[in-house]
Design a protein around this motif. Structure first.
Motif, mmCIF file in Angstrom:
data_model
loop_
_atom_site.group_PDB
_atom_site.id
_atom_site.type_symbol
_atom_site.label_atom_id
_atom_site.label_comp_id
_atom_site.label_asym_id
_atom_site.label_seq_id
_atom_site.Cartn_x
_atom_site.Cartn_y
_atom_site.Cartn_z
ATOM 1 N N GLN A 68 3.726 -11.974 -4.726
ATOM 2 C CA GLN A 68 3.708 -11.335 -3.830
ATOM 3 C C GLN A 68 4.876 -11.493 -2.852
ATOM 4 N N ARG A 69 5.773 -12.104 -3.149
ATOM 5 C CA ARG A 69 6.919 -12.596 -2.060
ATOM 6 C C ARG A 69 7.680 -11.485 -1.408
ATOM 7 N N ALA A 70 7.968 -10.466 -2.299
ATOM 8 C CA ALA A 70 8.792 -9.327 -1.802
ATOM 9 C C ALA A 70 8.417 -8.297 -0.869
ATOM 10 N N LYS A 71 7.917 -8.742 0.050
ATOM 11 C CA LYS A 71 7.515 -7.979 1.030
ATOM 12 C C LYS A 71 8.459 -7.258 1.873
ATOM 13 N N GLU A 72 9.300 -8.089 2.184
ATOM 14 C CA GLU A 72 10.598 -7.495 2.942
ATOM 15 C C GLU A 72 11.342 -6.498 2.244
ATOM 16 N N GLN A 73 11.332 -6.684 0.843
ATOM 17 C CA GLN A 73 11.940 -5.760 -0.072
ATOM 18 C C GLN A 73 11.324 -4.488 -0.037
ATOM 19 N N VAL A 74 9.926 -4.525 -0.025
ATOM 20 C CA VAL A 74 9.302 -3.313 0.103
ATOM 21 C C VAL A 74 9.588 -2.531 1.147
ATOM 22 N N SER A 75 9.818 -2.968 2.487
ATOM 23 C CA SER A 75 10.200 -2.545 3.569
ATOM 24 C C SER A 75 11.637 -1.946 3.610
ATOM 25 N N GLN A 76 12.457 -2.629 2.755
ATOM 26 C CA GLN A 76 13.851 -2.210 2.597
ATOM 27 C C GLN A 76 13.914 -0.824 1.902
ATOM 28 N N ILE A 77 13.063 -0.610 0.938
ATOM 29 C CA ILE A 77 12.877 0.693 -0.005
ATOM 30 C C ILE A 77 12.455 1.746 1.162
ATOM 31 N N GLU A 78 11.363 1.399 1.923
ATOM 32 C CA GLU A 78 10.493 2.240 2.650
ATOM 33 C C GLU A 78 11.557 2.997 3.625
ATOM 34 N N GLU A 79 12.798 2.197 4.120
ATOM 35 C CA GLU A 79 13.676 2.762 5.005
ATOM 36 C C GLU A 79 14.137 4.001 4.565
ATOM 37 N N TYR A 80 14.361 4.105 3.124
ATOM 38 C CA TYR A 80 14.966 5.498 2.427
ATOM 39 C C TYR A 80 14.039 6.418 1.677
ATOM 40 N N ILE A 81 12.859 6.008 1.398
ATOM 41 C CA ILE A 81 11.896 6.762 0.558
ATOM 42 C C ILE A 81 10.298 6.370 1.118
ATOM 43 N N SER A 82 9.542 7.468 1.261
ATOM 44 C CA SER A 82 8.331 7.330 1.733
ATOM 45 C C SER A 82 7.475 6.952 0.560
ATOM 46 N N GLN A 83 6.224 6.225 1.133
ATOM 47 C CA GLN A 83 5.246 5.898 -0.138
ATOM 48 C C GLN A 83 5.037 7.012 -1.148
ATOM 49 N N LYS A 84 4.645 8.056 -0.533
ATOM 50 C CA LYS A 84 4.213 9.425 -1.233
ATOM 51 C C LYS A 84 5.292 9.855 -2.345
ATOM 52 N N LYS A 85 6.509 9.741 -1.872
ATOM 53 C CA LYS A 85 7.699 10.281 -2.798
ATOM 54 C C LYS A 85 7.845 9.187 -3.750
ATOM 55 N N PHE A 86 8.003 7.883 -3.661
ATOM 56 C CA PHE A 86 7.834 6.857 -4.533
ATOM 57 C C PHE A 86 6.841 6.964 -5.516
ATOM 58 N N TYR A 87 5.598 7.290 -4.932
ATOM 59 C CA TYR A 87 4.412 7.368 -5.907
ATOM 60 C C TYR A 87 4.676 8.729 -6.951
ATOM 61 N N LYS A 88 5.172 9.612 -6.273
ATOM 62 C CA LYS A 88 5.518 11.010 -7.192
ATOM 63 C C LYS A 88 6.536 10.560 -8.134
ATOM 64 N N ILE A 89 7.488 9.729 -8.153
ATOM 65 C CA ILE A 89 8.571 9.296 -8.987
ATOM 66 C C ILE A 89 7.895 8.351 -9.909
ATOM 67 N N VAL A 90 7.322 7.345 -9.608
ATOM 68 C CA VAL A 90 6.963 6.195 -10.562
ATOM 69 C C VAL A 90 5.775 6.229 -11.100
ATOM 70 N N GLY A 91 4.776 7.001 -10.107
ATOM 71 C CA GLY A 91 3.241 6.858 -10.629
ATOM 72 C C GLY A 91 2.497 5.844 -10.090
ATOM 73 N N HIS A 92 3.199 4.744 -9.194
ATOM 74 C CA HIS A 92 2.708 3.695 -8.513
ATOM 75 C C HIS A 92 3.228 3.715 -7.126
ATOM 76 N N ARG A 93 2.470 2.871 -6.289
ATOM 77 C CA ARG A 93 2.824 2.628 -4.817
ATOM 78 C C ARG A 93 4.168 1.642 -4.743
ATOM 79 N N ASN A 94 4.867 1.614 -4.005
ATOM 80 C CA ASN A 94 5.804 0.516 -3.783
ATOM 81 C C ASN A 94 5.095 -0.874 -3.078
ATOM 82 N N THR A 95 5.082 -1.798 -3.930
ATOM 83 C CA THR A 95 4.651 -2.839 -3.438
ATOM 84 C C THR A 95 5.382 -3.905 -3.925
ATOM 85 N N PRO A 96 4.943 -5.472 -3.455
ATOM 86 C CA PRO A 96 5.874 -6.392 -3.894
ATOM 87 C C PRO A 96 5.549 -6.896 -5.305
#
Length: 504
Positions: free
Chosen positions: A104-132
């Protein structure tokens, strides 16, 4: 001449090699363990060479102990741990240890992605939440913290993909493991250029995507020497372990649903379209079966909660079982039967390790709620099984909003207990089907995938030759009705304590 299928299931604790005959019979299996390094609180890594040695060792043992002619093995296929990141160079040499799913180390990288795409939009593309947990975030972490490794990386692989390379010399991944990278366009079955761009990752470092039934190549002479397999044996890429288990549990057509009751537990169904939950409580995987998806919800502590109960509260039962050379769970189940539906008012929240579905709350805690002086150990014991089942029922209800589910096949160690299966039937209001083999779903799914891949089997319906239903438990209408208010109360208890958990 009878043909055999060799399936490797690369798990977290080791590799299990299983040999099946073409008529669906389990011929034999071998296990080789390997270690995981847990450190820095949330980091978890494995040595990819350990995976390869385990595959070589179990293959040789199976062939030698069973006296099988390697040329009679028609295909090798795989089920493997998902959501990992193994960086290899152009020659396939690992550049560092693999970061596995539990890391679970990649928490900062999750935040980097969230700067550009919301959790809901990410979920609708991948079928999963943006998590480490997923592969792309782990590769980003390597880019940010080990740039010399990132720059040398030719491909980022999951466990089974690395073994496929060692056997064939080719780099591929399948749709299910591609999905576990967290940058996969679920509807279009391709890498998501949008997420890759937001992640700032070189998309060429991801392997080529193929269906799970794809023949990735043939066993090379070098690999044959090390594994005992015949040169030229076809290698089918297979799928991620959670999805190959769907095949092994017979979830190969819309609405076919199963529950795996292990240390953790999940409910997975099959559908023709992804199932998106507005609250993002469930996820959807690309299925091993072409044209299908595998909507799923996984909870952290299921059989693990029952094991905790055994170790910490049921020491008398454990001691008696040791004296009698019996299972302590048999003694526990005998007492659980004596408590009533609803555990005489005791609610157990099974969040001993936080929770994934349906809560997605890492701060959640376990709790016994509603204790009164009239309650006894039997009530506490029953409440643990009911609490786990209540949590699973929330997942099931989400899936039922879009697909009809009236029966469920149950696998895993927890499926051995008739008491728990009846609680499931009553809480879920569904028939509970118990197959002849409870702990081989991943291997069976990989075997069938391999057989379909080389044309040994016409289609995935052949799994019905592998699976035999040993028993069926039907809902008790009185218990079904009695559990309805308990389910409502269970949910209220969690939300009442949600803010308190964050302070604990």
């Amino acid at each position: 001449m009878k043909k055999y299928i060799l399936a490797h299931d690369l798990g977290t604790s080791g590799n299990k090699a299983t040999l099946f005959s073409e008529d669906g019979k389990l011929v034999g299996s071998q296990v080789a363990s390997y270690s995981t390094d847990y450190f820095n609180g949330t980091w978890a890594e494995q040595d990819a060479e350990d995976w390869w040695e385990a595959v070589c060792k179990t293959s040789r043992r199976l062939i030698s102990t069973l006296g099988i002619n390697p040329k009679d093995i028609a295909v090798v296929s795989f089920s493997g741990q998902m959501m990992g990141c193994l960086c290899v160079d152009r020659s396939g040499n690992p550049l560092r240890r693999a970061i596995i799913w539990a890391d679970q180390r990649a928490k900062e990288q999750v935040s980097q992605i969230e700067e550009y795409i919301s959790q809901k939009k990410f979920y609708k593309i991948v079928g999963h939440r943006n998590t480490p947990s997923y592969g792309i975030q782990k590769l980003m972490w390597i880019r940010d913290n080990e740039p010399e490794i990132y720059n040398q990386t030719y491909k980022s692989l999951n466990a089974k993909d690395y073994i496929v390379f060692r056997l064939t010399g080719n780099f591929y991944t399948d749709y299910s493991d591609g999905n576990s990278n967290g940058c996969f366009d679920l509807k279009n079955l391709k890498w998501s250029e949008e997420i890759i761009e937001y992640a700032g990752i070189d998309g060429d470092k991801l392997p080529e995507l193929k269906p799970s039934t794809f023949v990735a190549g043939n066993v090379t002479s070098k690999a044959a020497e090390l594994t005992g397999l015949a040169v030229g044996t076809p290698v089918v890429i297979g799928g991620g372990d959670g999805v190959t288990a769907s095949v092994g549990a017979g979830s190969i057509s819309p609405g076919k649903t199963y529950c795996c009751l292990g240390t953790s537990a999940w409910i997975t169904t099959a559908s023709e379209e992804p199932i998106f939950d507005e609250e993002m409580r469930t996820v959807t995987w690309a299925h091993v079966v072409p044209g299908l998806y595998a909507p799923n919800g996984t909870m952290q502590t299921a059989g693990g909660a029952f094991s905790w109960l055994k170790n910490e509260i049921c020491q008398l039962e454990t001691h008696q079982a040791e004296l009698d050379r019996a299972s302590p769970y048999d003694y526990m189940n005998a007492q659980i039967k004596q408590s009533s539906v609803g555990s005489n008012g005791v609610i157990f929240l099974p969040y001993l390790l936080g929770e994934r579905a349906p809560r997605w709350d890492s701060d959640a805690k376990g709790a016994f709620i509603g204790l009164k002086s009239e309650n006894n150990r039997k009530d506490l014991m029953r409440s643990v099984l009911e609490g786990v089942t209540m949590n699973l029922s929330i997942i099931l209800d989400i899936l039922r909003q879009q697909i009809d589910i009236e029966e469920m096949l149950v696998i895993g160690g927890g499926a051995k207990g008739g008491v728990w299966r009846q609680i499931m039937a009553d809480v879920f209001n569904a028939k509970i089907l118990v197959p002849n083999v409870l702990e081989e779903a991943g291997s069976m799914g990989a075997a069938v995938t391999g057989g379909v891949g080389i044309g040994l089997f016409k289609d995935f319906e052949v799994i019905n030759k592998f699976i035999k239903i040993n028993s069926i438990q039907t809902p008790n209408l009185n218990a079904v009705n009695a559990y309805q208010p308990v389910k409502v109360l269970f949910n209220k208890c969690y939300f009442a304590l949600e803010s308190v958990f964050k302070e604990m």
